[in-house]
Write a protein that holds these residues in place. Structure first.
Motif, PDB file in Angstrom:
ATOM      1  N   GLY A  27       0.779  -1.229   0.000  1.00 32.26           N
ATOM      2  CA  GLY A  27       0.000   0.000   0.000  1.00 32.26           C
ATOM      3  C   GLY A  27       0.806   1.272   0.000  1.00 32.26           C
ATOM      4  O   GLY A  27       0.235   2.378   0.085  1.00 32.26           O
ATOM      5  N   ASP A  28       2.138   1.200  -0.139  1.00 34.11           N
ATOM      6  CA  ASP A  28       2.959   2.405  -0.174  1.00 34.11           C
ATOM      7  C   ASP A  28       2.915   3.035  -1.560  1.00 34.11           C
ATOM      8  O   ASP A  28       3.030   2.337  -2.575  1.00 34.11           O
ATOM      9  CB  ASP A  28       4.409   2.083   0.192  1.00 34.11           C
ATOM     10  CG  ASP A  28       4.559   1.609   1.632  1.00 34.11           C
ATOM     11  OD1 ASP A  28       3.867   2.159   2.503  1.00 34.11           O
ATOM     12  OD2 ASP A  28       5.357   0.678   1.864  1.00 34.11           O
ATOM     13  N   GLU A  29       2.784   4.356  -1.602  1.00 34.69           N
ATOM     14  CA  GLU A  29       2.763   5.056  -2.884  1.00 34.69           C
ATOM     15  C   GLU A  29       4.142   4.986  -3.553  1.00 34.69           C
ATOM     16  O   GLU A  29       5.177   5.074  -2.893  1.00 34.69           O
ATOM     17  CB  GLU A  29       2.353   6.515  -2.691  1.00 34.69           C
ATOM     18  CG  GLU A  29       0.885   6.672  -2.305  1.00 34.69           C
ATOM     19  CD  GLU A  29       0.443   8.123  -2.297  1.00 34.69           C
ATOM     20  OE1 GLU A  29       1.283   9.002  -2.605  1.00 34.69           O
ATOM     21  OE2 GLU A  29      -0.736   8.379  -1.989  1.00 34.69           O
ATOM     22  N   VAL A  30       4.129   4.838  -4.890  1.00 36.55           N
ATOM     23  CA  VAL A  30       5.379   4.725  -5.648  1.00 36.55           C
ATOM     24  C   VAL A  30       5.404   5.766  -6.756  1.00 36.55           C
ATOM     25  O   VAL A  30       4.422   5.936  -7.485  1.00 36.55           O
ATOM     26  CB  VAL A  30       5.531   3.316  -6.265  1.00 36.55           C
ATOM     27  CG1 VAL A  30       6.798   3.237  -7.119  1.00 36.55           C
ATOM     28  CG2 VAL A  30       5.551   2.245  -5.190  1.00 36.55           C
ATOM     29  N   ILE A  53       9.482   5.432  -2.769  1.00 43.83           N
ATOM     30  CA  ILE A  53       8.493   4.550  -2.157  1.00 43.83           C
ATOM     31  C   ILE A  53       8.132   5.150  -0.806  1.00 43.83           C
ATOM     32  O   ILE A  53       8.970   5.231   0.106  1.00 43.83           O
ATOM     33  CB  ILE A  53       9.044   3.119  -1.975  1.00 43.83           C
ATOM     34  CG1 ILE A  53       9.495   2.555  -3.328  1.00 43.83           C
ATOM     35  CG2 ILE A  53       7.992   2.213  -1.346  1.00 43.83           C
ATOM     36  CD1 ILE A  53      10.162   1.198  -3.241  1.00 43.83           C
ATOM     37  N   GLY A  54       6.878   5.606  -0.710  1.00 40.96           N
ATOM     38  CA  GLY A  54       6.500   6.345   0.494  1.00 40.96           C
ATOM     39  C   GLY A  54       7.282   7.644   0.536  1.00 40.96           C
ATOM     40  O   GLY A  54       7.277   8.426  -0.416  1.00 40.96           O
ATOM     41  N   ASP A  55       7.983   7.869   1.613  1.00 47.11           N
ATOM     42  CA  ASP A  55       8.766   9.092   1.766  1.00 47.11           C
ATOM     43  C   ASP A  55      10.256   8.878   1.489  1.00 47.11           C
ATOM     44  O   ASP A  55      11.063   9.796   1.663  1.00 47.11           O
ATOM     45  CB  ASP A  55       8.606   9.641   3.196  1.00 47.11           C
ATOM     46  CG  ASP A  55       7.170  10.064   3.483  1.00 47.11           C
ATOM     47  OD1 ASP A  55       6.505  10.534   2.536  1.00 47.11           O
ATOM     48  OD2 ASP A  55       6.713   9.905   4.635  1.00 47.11           O
ATOM     49  N   VAL A  56      10.627   7.672   1.066  1.00 46.99           N
ATOM     50  CA  VAL A  56      12.039   7.337   0.899  1.00 46.99           C
ATOM     51  C   VAL A  56      12.396   7.252  -0.589  1.00 46.99           C
ATOM     52  O   VAL A  56      11.695   6.605  -1.374  1.00 46.99           O
ATOM     53  CB  VAL A  56      12.384   6.000   1.592  1.00 46.99           C
ATOM     54  CG1 VAL A  56      13.870   5.679   1.424  1.00 46.99           C
ATOM     55  CG2 VAL A  56      12.003   6.049   3.059  1.00 46.99           C
ATOM     56  N   LEU A  57      13.496   7.918  -0.956  1.00 45.47           N
ATOM     57  CA  LEU A  57      13.995   7.866  -2.332  1.00 45.47           C
ATOM     58  C   LEU A  57      15.042   6.763  -2.424  1.00 45.47           C
ATOM     59  O   LEU A  57      16.061   6.796  -1.717  1.00 45.47           O
ATOM     60  CB  LEU A  57      14.600   9.214  -2.718  1.00 45.47           C
ATOM     61  CG  LEU A  57      14.980   9.396  -4.193  1.00 45.47           C
ATOM     62  CD1 LEU A  57      13.736   9.369  -5.070  1.00 45.47           C
ATOM     63  CD2 LEU A  57      15.745  10.708  -4.385  1.00 45.47           C
ATOM     64  N   TRP A  58      14.795   5.787  -3.288  1.00 46.92           N
ATOM     65  CA  TRP A  58      15.682   4.624  -3.414  1.00 46.92           C
ATOM     66  C   TRP A  58      16.441   4.665  -4.745  1.00 46.92           C
ATOM     67  O   TRP A  58      15.871   4.976  -5.789  1.00 46.92           O
ATOM     68  CB  TRP A  58      14.874   3.327  -3.357  1.00 46.92           C
ATOM     69  CG  TRP A  58      14.204   3.068  -2.032  1.00 46.92           C
ATOM     70  CD1 TRP A  58      12.987   3.520  -1.623  1.00 46.92           C
ATOM     71  CD2 TRP A  58      14.728   2.298  -0.950  1.00 46.92           C
ATOM     72  NE1 TRP A  58      12.692   3.083  -0.356  1.00 46.92           N
ATOM     73  CE2 TRP A  58      13.755   2.322   0.087  1.00 46.92           C
ATOM     74  CE3 TRP A  58      15.911   1.582  -0.749  1.00 46.92           C
ATOM     75  CZ2 TRP A  58      13.933   1.670   1.290  1.00 46.92           C
ATOM     76  CZ3 TRP A  58      16.089   0.922   0.458  1.00 46.92           C
ATOM     77  CH2 TRP A  58      15.129   0.977   1.458  1.00 46.92           C
ATOM     78  N   HIS A  59      17.716   4.335  -4.680  1.00 49.30           N
ATOM     79  CA  HIS A  59      18.538   4.176  -5.873  1.00 49.30           C
ATOM     80  C   HIS A  59      19.012   2.724  -5.927  1.00 49.30           C
ATOM     81  O   HIS A  59      19.601   2.228  -4.953  1.00 49.30           O
ATOM     82  CB  HIS A  59      19.758   5.107  -5.837  1.00 49.30           C
ATOM     83  CG  HIS A  59      19.400   6.553  -5.896  1.00 49.30           C
ATOM     84  ND1 HIS A  59      19.301   7.254  -7.076  1.00 49.30           N
ATOM     85  CD2 HIS A  59      19.092   7.433  -4.903  1.00 49.30           C
ATOM     86  CE1 HIS A  59      18.956   8.513  -6.813  1.00 49.30           C
ATOM     87  NE2 HIS A  59      18.838   8.647  -5.500  1.00 49.30           N
ATOM     88  N   ASN A  83      21.091  -8.096  -4.512  1.00 48.49           N
ATOM     89  CA  ASN A  83      20.891  -7.467  -3.209  1.00 48.49           C
ATOM     90  C   ASN A  83      20.584  -5.975  -3.306  1.00 48.49           C
ATOM     91  O   ASN A  83      20.014  -5.397  -2.387  1.00 48.49           O
ATOM     92  CB  ASN A  83      22.118  -7.674  -2.311  1.00 48.49           C
ATOM     93  CG  ASN A  83      22.096  -9.036  -1.639  1.00 48.49           C
ATOM     94  OD1 ASN A  83      21.083  -9.733  -1.648  1.00 48.49           O
ATOM     95  ND2 ASN A  83      23.215  -9.432  -1.055  1.00 48.49           N
ATOM     96  N   ASN A  84      20.985  -5.357  -4.427  1.00 48.77           N
ATOM     97  CA  ASN A  84      20.704  -3.931  -4.608  1.00 48.77           C
ATOM     98  C   ASN A  84      19.386  -3.679  -5.321  1.00 48.77           C
ATOM     99  O   ASN A  84      19.122  -2.564  -5.770  1.00 48.77           O
ATOM    100  CB  ASN A  84      21.840  -3.269  -5.389  1.00 48.77           C
ATOM    101  CG  ASN A  84      23.098  -3.109  -4.551  1.00 48.77           C
ATOM    102  OD1 ASN A  84      23.023  -2.985  -3.335  1.00 48.77           O
ATOM    103  ND2 ASN A  84      24.245  -3.122  -5.203  1.00 48.77           N
ATOM    104  N   THR A  85      18.557  -4.712  -5.447  1.00 46.89           N
ATOM    105  CA  THR A  85      17.230  -4.550  -6.042  1.00 46.89           C
ATOM    106  C   THR A  85      16.340  -3.776  -5.083  1.00 46.89           C
ATOM    107  O   THR A  85      16.160  -4.174  -3.925  1.00 46.89           O
ATOM    108  CB  THR A  85      16.597  -5.920  -6.352  1.00 46.89           C
ATOM    109  OG1 THR A  85      17.453  -6.644  -7.248  1.00 46.89           O
ATOM    110  CG2 THR A  85      15.228  -5.750  -6.988  1.00 46.89           C
ATOM    111  N   VAL A  86      15.785  -2.655  -5.555  1.00 48.66           N
ATOM    112  CA  VAL A  86      14.938  -1.812  -4.697  1.00 48.66           C
ATOM    113  C   VAL A  86      13.461  -1.974  -5.009  1.00 48.66           C
ATOM    114  O   VAL A  86      12.611  -1.507  -4.248  1.00 48.66           O
ATOM    115  CB  VAL A  86      15.348  -0.330  -4.811  1.00 48.66           C
ATOM    116  CG1 VAL A  86      16.759  -0.127  -4.303  1.00 48.66           C
ATOM    117  CG2 VAL A  86      15.198   0.178  -6.250  1.00 48.66           C
TER     118      VAL A  86
END
Length: 425
Positions: A27-30, A53-59, A83-86
Motif C-alpha cells: 500500500g505504499d505510494e510509488v 516509495i512512500g517518503d524514501v527515495l531509493w537508488h 541485493n541492490n534490487t529496490v
C-alpha cells in the motif's frame, strides 16, 4: 492471457501504465523517477533506477517477472548480485520475495495499472498469420518513425555482414585483397550459387591472377577449370582451348577441380547461369587482379566506369553455357548488376575495414554509397510498397530486407520502432 516477460520490460521501459496511483503490495505510494538502464545481459533487468516509495527515495535495481515466485525459481534469493534490487515488478504477485540477506523487497503488481487494450494489441501482433505482424497497421505509421528506423536497420545490416567478413579476415590472416576477392565471387554467385562461388575463389591463389593478368585464356581456364565446368566431351573451340590450358595449369599449380554438381542452373535467368557469371568474374580479374586498395581509394562512379569498360570474350555474345548457342545478346554490364556488386561486396567490405580498424571515414563512405544507389527491386520490396512503405535507395531496400528477415519473421515487435509505435498508442 499469457505473454512473455519481455512485454513487461516493454511496458516498464515506456511507462505504459497508470503512473498516478501506483502502489506497492503493502500500500505504499510509488513514483518512478528513473526507470533505470535496460540490461540485456546477466543481472537485474533495469539497473541504476530511482524510485520514491512512500517518503524514501531509493537508488538501485528493478527486477521484473510475470510471477513473483519466478524470483525464487531463477535463484535470485541466493544471488548477491540482486541485493541492490529496490523494486520487484510483477504481473502476478503470488510470492513474497527476499534478498539473499533476508530483507524483503517492495513489490508492485502491474496488472491493475495496465490497459487491457494494450495487451490485446500485442496478442494480435503475435498471433496473426499475416506476411508481417503489423501488415494491417503499418501504413498508419508516420514516416518520422519509419525512415529513421530504416536508416538504423541499414547500418545494423552492415554490422551483421561484418561478422561474415570477420571470419574471412581471420582465415586469410587479414589479407584484405583476398577477403575482397572471396566476397566479390560470392556476390557473383547471387543467392543460389554464392557458396559455390566462395569455394571457387577460396580454392585459387590470388597471386595466379596477378601472374596471368591480361591473359584471358589463362584467367578463364583457371576459374572454369577449378569450378569443374570444363569437360572432355566439349565441342566448341573456345571451351576446348580453355580445357587444354587448364590441363597444363592444373599440373604446375596442383589445382583440384570442384564437382560439377555443386553448381545450380535450374529455375534462373540465363544471365545468372554460373558459367556466364564466371565469365564476368574472369573478365574483372583478368583486367585487374587486386581490387581492394582501388575500392578503398576511389569514388563510386570511377569504380563503376572501370567495370563497365571491361568487355567479355566474344564467345559469350551468343552463349550463356558452353556448347549451347543462343541468339546474340548484350554482354555489357548492367547498371543493376554493378549496383548489386556494390551492395553485396564493395560497400560491406569498406564498412568492415573501417569497423575492424575503427576508421570512421570508411564506415561513413560505405553508408554514403548505400544511400546514393537506387533501391533494389524484389518481392519483399514490392510487398512493402503495397503497404505504403516505399524504398527510395539501396539503404532503404537493405533495411527492409533486414526488417522482414530479422524482425518481422521472428515477431520481434517489441524491439522494432514500428511495433513500439503501434503498441504505445
Amino acid at each position: 492471457m499469457s505473454f512473455p516477460e519481455e512485454l513487461l520490460h516493454f511496458i516498464w521501459r515506456f511507462r505504459l501504465y497508470n503512473q498516478l496511483d501506483l502502489k506497492t503490495s503493502d500500500g505504499d505510494e510509488v513514483r518512478v523517477v528513473e526507470i533505470g538502464q535496460y540490461n540485456v545481459n546477466a543481472g537485474p533487468d533495469f539497473e541504476f533506477a530511482c524510485v520514491r516509495i512512500g517518503d524514501v527515495l531509493w537508488h538501485g535495481h528493478v527486477e521484473i517477472h510475470i510471477h513473483a515466485k519466478d524470483w525464487e525459481k531463477h535463484g535470485h534469493s541466493s544471488d548477491p548480485a540482486y541485493n541492490n534490487t529496490v523494486l520487484h515488478v510483477v504481473w502476478n504477485n503470488d510470492f513474497a520475495v527476499l534478498r539473499s540477506d533476508g530483507t524483503p523487497i517492495p513489490t508492485i503488481c502491474l496488472q491493475p495499472y495496465v490497459q487491457e487494450g494494450r495487451l490485446l494489441k500485442y496478442q494480435s501482433l503475435m498471433q496473426n498469420l499475416n506476411w508481417i505482424p503489423c501488415e494491417n497497421q503499418i501504413s498508419q505509421i508516420n514516416d518520422i518513425v519509419v525512415y529513421p528506423w530504416l536508416k538504423r536497420l541499414a547500418i545494423e545490416r552492415l554490422a551483421d555482414k561484418y561478422d561474415y567478413f570477420l571470419r574471412i579476415i581471420q582465415e586469410t590472416k587479414q589479407d584484405w585483397e583476398r577477403v575482397l576477392a572471396i566476397a566479390l565471387a560470392r556476390a557473383f554467385g547471387m543467392r543460389v550459387n554464392s557458396i559455390a562461388f566462395e569455394k571457387l575463389m577460396s580454392s585459387v591463389d590470388l597471386l595466379l591472377f596477378q601472374k596471368y593478368q591480361n591473359d584471358t585464356i589463362k584467367t578463364s581456364s583457371l576459374l572454369f577449370g577449378v569450378a569443374g565446368l570444363l569437360k572432355q566431351e566439349t565441342k566448341d573451340d573456345y571451351p576446348k582451348a580453355l580445357l587444354s590450358e587448364f590441363e597444363y595449369l592444373k599440373k604446375i599449380h596442383k589445382l583440384e577441380p570442384m564437382r560439377t554438381e555443386e553448381w545450380k542452373f535450374l529455375r534462373m535467368r540465363p544471365y545468372n547461369f554460373p558459367t556466364y557469371r564466371i565469365a564476368q568474374l574472369s573478365t574483372l580479374l583478368c583486367n585487374k587482379a587486386y581490387w581492394f586498395e582501388f575500392i578503398l581509394r576511389e569514388d563510386r562512379l570511377t569504380i563503376s566506369a572501370m567495370i563497365q569498360s571491361f568487355e567479355l570474350q566474344v564467345y559469350w555474345r551468343d552463349h550463356y553455357r558452353f556448347d549451347r548457342q543462343t541468339k546474340v545478346h548484350s554482354t555489357s554490364w548492367s547498371k543493376e548488376f554493378i549496383s548489386h556488386l556494390f551492395v553485396n561486396c564493395f560497400i560491406p567490405i569498406v564498412f568492415a575495414y573501417g569497423k575492424f580498424y575503427n576508421i570512421e571515414k570508411y564506415m561513413e563512405k560505405a553508408i554514403q554509397w548505400l544511400e546514393e544507389i537506387e533501391t533494389e527491386n524484389n518481392s519483399i520490396i514490392t510487398r512493402f510498397k503495397k503497404m505504403n512503405v516505399k524504398s527510395h535507395t539501396a539503404a532503404d531496400s537493405q533495411a527492409l530486407l533486414h526488417l522482414k528477415n530479422n524482425y518481422c519473421d521472428n515477431k520481434r515487435c517489441l524491439e522494432c520502432a514500428i511495433g513500439v509505435s503501434l503498441l504505445k498508442h
